[in-house]
Scaffold this active site. Structure first.
Site, PDB file in Angstrom:
ATOM      1  CG  ASP A  72      41.988  39.185  44.627  1.00 11.09           C
ATOM      2  OD1 ASP A  72      41.368  39.977  45.349  1.00 11.09           O
ATOM      3  OD2 ASP A  72      42.854  39.541  43.798  1.00 11.09           O
TER       4      ASP A  72
ATOM      5  CG  ASP B 147      39.348  44.223  44.530  1.00 15.21           C
ATOM      6  OD1 ASP B 147      40.463  44.339  44.014  1.00 15.21           O
ATOM      7  OD2 ASP B 147      38.309  44.742  44.062  1.00 15.21           O
TER       8      ASP B 147
ATOM      9  CD  GLU C  70      43.368  47.178  45.477  1.00 15.84           C
ATOM     10  OE1 GLU C  70      43.942  47.591  44.475  1.00 15.84           O
ATOM     11  OE2 GLU C  70      42.203  46.732  45.443  1.00 15.84           O
TER      12      GLU C  70
ATOM     13  CG  HIS D 172      46.206  42.873  38.995  1.00 17.12           C
ATOM     14  ND1 HIS D 172      46.477  42.807  40.346  1.00 17.12           N
ATOM     15  CD2 HIS D 172      44.925  43.280  38.885  1.00 17.12           C
ATOM     16  CE1 HIS D 172      45.382  43.149  41.011  1.00 17.12           C
ATOM     17  NE2 HIS D 172      44.427  43.438  40.152  1.00 17.12           N
ATOM     18  CG  ASP D 173      45.137  46.966  39.585  1.00 11.31           C
ATOM     19  OD1 ASP D 173      44.576  46.410  38.624  1.00 11.31           O
ATOM     20  OD2 ASP D 173      44.758  46.848  40.768  1.00 11.31           O
TER      21      ASP D 173
HETATM   22  C1  GLC Z   1      41.265  46.544  42.521  1.00  9.14           C
HETATM   23  C2  GLC Z   1      41.841  45.510  41.581  1.00  9.14           C
HETATM   24  C3  GLC Z   1      41.629  45.977  40.180  1.00  9.14           C
HETATM   25  C4  GLC Z   1      40.150  46.090  39.947  1.00  9.14           C
HETATM   26  C5  GLC Z   1      39.470  46.970  40.997  1.00  9.14           C
HETATM   27  C6  GLC Z   1      38.000  46.774  40.991  1.00  9.14           C
HETATM   28  O1  GLC Z   1      41.909  47.759  42.444  1.00  9.14           O
HETATM   29  O2  GLC Z   1      43.189  45.289  41.902  1.00  9.14           O
HETATM   30  O3  GLC Z   1      42.230  45.149  39.231  1.00  9.14           O
HETATM   31  O4  GLC Z   1      39.906  46.632  38.685  1.00  9.14           O
HETATM   32  O5  GLC Z   1      39.902  46.663  42.295  1.00  9.14           O
HETATM   33  O6  GLC Z   1      37.670  45.508  41.489  1.00  9.14           O
END
Ligand code: GLC
Length: 550
Positions: A96, A196, A246, A320-321
């Protein structure tokens, strides 16, 4: 065919997967110890959330050094061992890459704070008075997105926590540093990457106030985003590896470019529009029942829109979010098994690569915490304070967190009925939900009808039938309020997928005749169908295959 198309990817939230010792925190060795389980599940890749050196203010998404391992997770040797052992089992690792920001503890930021010009240019610093942030943009975790540094008389941008400073991608040196990170991990044998919030990296030339919103329209899918991605991927030679970006608040128009093989940007993208259908007026902290019509529509628009431009989707409910899908879109009380299986069927048979988030294959549910002290997540605790300051009572704010907190998806993996669900020999860092006594790997391995066995079947079907990876998709019963149905076609073959989204029986206006169809999978017994389908039971899913009409 690109290899990732018939693959299934498993997401591990490192901190909550398995503790090889008694620290109460999942670690890298803990993952290696569980590789046989993952091989048996049938997955092809593991996406591991960050375990790099980090103060853990955002559980590792605040990276202080991309090339070393956070001691609480283990050592570089542990990582090498994990890669080697996974390789033996034909499982590829995806790491990641958190490249939109670093931790403020990162050496680059520390040197910037010392006033070193070179490193100040690594971040987004703006001049200004102490009482006047450069813009009114909001942090995604609440509050203004700028932080003042008195001794520099400057503000720095942080779209997330105040300890996560945004990098300045317009500086070529920053881009070179990040390419080095990719090269480093590639050399170690990593098979892919997850990027990310990568569509936020390209910031606008001018920083101005947003009179209409929180600022996101200025930096989301920003001006140089496609160029920066092409450069990163091209210069590091990862165009043929598995990559997923993402994409926060993105658009279809941009995603068909990010995930089109000809563009050579990414293999696929996560978008989140379908996970906002229960946000009242788009606000995550206002609860609403899911709008299933909107959900159906979003899937259709994205599936068909991506298909039309030959771009590839990542298919997922959980990460995880996110809160747990079975608690959110299913019924974790009355139809726990049925609805968890239905939700899985819905996405695993669509066009794209499915992701299974640890514990999803068991039907793990939301945490149901009753106390604010049970929550650990920085976003949850920040918003608890904001909701209280806005006049919500303790009970009301807790009700919102019960549904919306990211900790719902972060509770430890439930391995067995033993102490701490077999997650750790110590005290778990986050409380384990009480239902681990029946929602756990060991119990579900023994039960032929379990959610776990159903996931195994879904994953194996993708390997067995090309149509699942390659078929064209078209949606059926488009206006139906309760049915989510589609047909996949490939060279005269048809795969028909019917799902009842609701906890009530649904009658079909016209019987569906089944001649020539073979039942591939269902979450109910199907003896009584008698050659036709006239109704679907609560959360029922049916997958049917018809071979070429000869
Ligand atoms: C993404 C991750 C999340 C994190 C954010 C900032 O959305 O999945 O867990 O808090 O980025 O890095």
């Amino acid at each position: 065919m690109s290899q990732f198309k018939n693959s299934t990817i498993y997401q591990i939230y490192t901190k909550s997967f398995h503790d090889s010792g008694a620290k109460g925190i999942g670690d890298i060795k803990g993952v290696t110890e569980k590789l046989d389980y993952l091989q048996d599940l049938g997955i092809d890749y593991i996406w591991m959330t960050p375990f790099f050196k980090s103060p853990q203010n955002d559980n590792g998404y605040d990276v202080a050094d991309y090339l070393s391992i956070e001691p609480m997770f283990g050592t570089m040797e542990d990582v090498e061992e994990l890669i080697k052992e996974a390789d033996k089992r034909h499982i590829g690792l995806m790491f990641d890459m958190v490249f939109n920001h670093t931790s403020t503890q990162h050496e680059w930021f520390q040197r910037a704070l010392q006033g070193e010009k070179e490193y100040m240019d690594y971040y987004i610093f703006k001049d200004g008075e102490a009482d006047m942030p450069p813009t009114n943009w909001e942090s995604k975790f609440g509050g203004n997105a700028w932080e003042y540094v008195p001794h520099l008389k400057k503000w720095y941008l942080h779209l997330f926590d105040v300890t996560q400073a945004d990098l300045n991608w317009d500086n070529p040196k920053v881009r070179e540093e990040l390419k080095e990170v990719i090269r480093f991990w590639k050399k170690k044998g990593v098979k892919g990457f997850r990027f990310d919030v990568v569509n936020l990296i390209s910031k606008p030339e001018q920083f101005e106030n947003d009179d209409l919103g929180d600022g996101r329209r200025f930096y989301t899918d920003g001006p140089n985003i496609h160029g920066y991605l092409k450069e990163l991927v091209g210069d590091t030679g990862i165009a043929d590896m598995v990559t997923v970006g993402e994409m926060s608040s993105t658009s279809l128009e941009n995603c068909v470019r990010y995930a089109n093989p000809e563009e050579r940007e990414l293999s696929m993208v996560f978008n989140f529009h379908h996970l906002k259908v229960d946000y009242k007026d788009g606000n995550k902290w206002e609860i609403m029942e899911p709008d299933y019509a909107a959900l159906k529509n979003l899937y259709e628009v994205w599936q068909c829109g991506m298909q039309e431009k030959k771009a590839w989707n990542a298919l997922f409910w959980c990460n995880h979010d996110q809160p747990r899908a079975v608690s959110r879109f299913g019924d974790d009380q009355n139809y726990w098994k049925e609805s968890a299986k239905m939700l899985a069927t819905m996405i695993h048979m669509m066009r794209g690569t499915p992701y299974v988030f640890q514990g999803e294959e068991l039907g793990m549910t939301n945490a149901n915490y009753e106390e604010i002290s049970d929550y650990q997540d920085v976003e949850s605790t920040n918003y608890y304070d904001i909701m209280r300051a806005d006049g919500k009572s303790n009970e009301e704010a807790l009700e919102v967190l019960k549904k919306r907190s990211r900790d719902n998806g972060r509770t430890p993996m439930q391995w067995n009925t033993g102490e701490n669900a077999g997650f750790t020999k110590g005290k778990p860092w986050l409380r384990i939900p009480e239902n681990y006594v029946f929602v756990n790997v060991e119990s579900e391995q023994k039960d032929a009808d379990s959610i776990l066995q159903y996931y195994k079947t879904l994953i194996s079907l993708r390997k067995k039938y090309d149509i699942i990876a390659k078929g064209e998709i078209e949606f059926l019963y488009r206006e139906h309020p309760d049915l989510f149905a589609y047909i996949r076609t490939l060279k005269g073959q048809k795969l028909l997928v019917l799902n009842n989204l609701k906890g009530k029986q649904v009658e079909l206006a016209e019987a569906l005749h089944l001649e020539g169809y073979q039942m591939l999978l269902s979450n109910y017994e199907q003896e009584d169908k008698k050659g036709q389908i006239t109704s679907l039971r609560e959360y029922e899913s049916i997958v049917l295959l018809k071979n070429n009409d000869k």
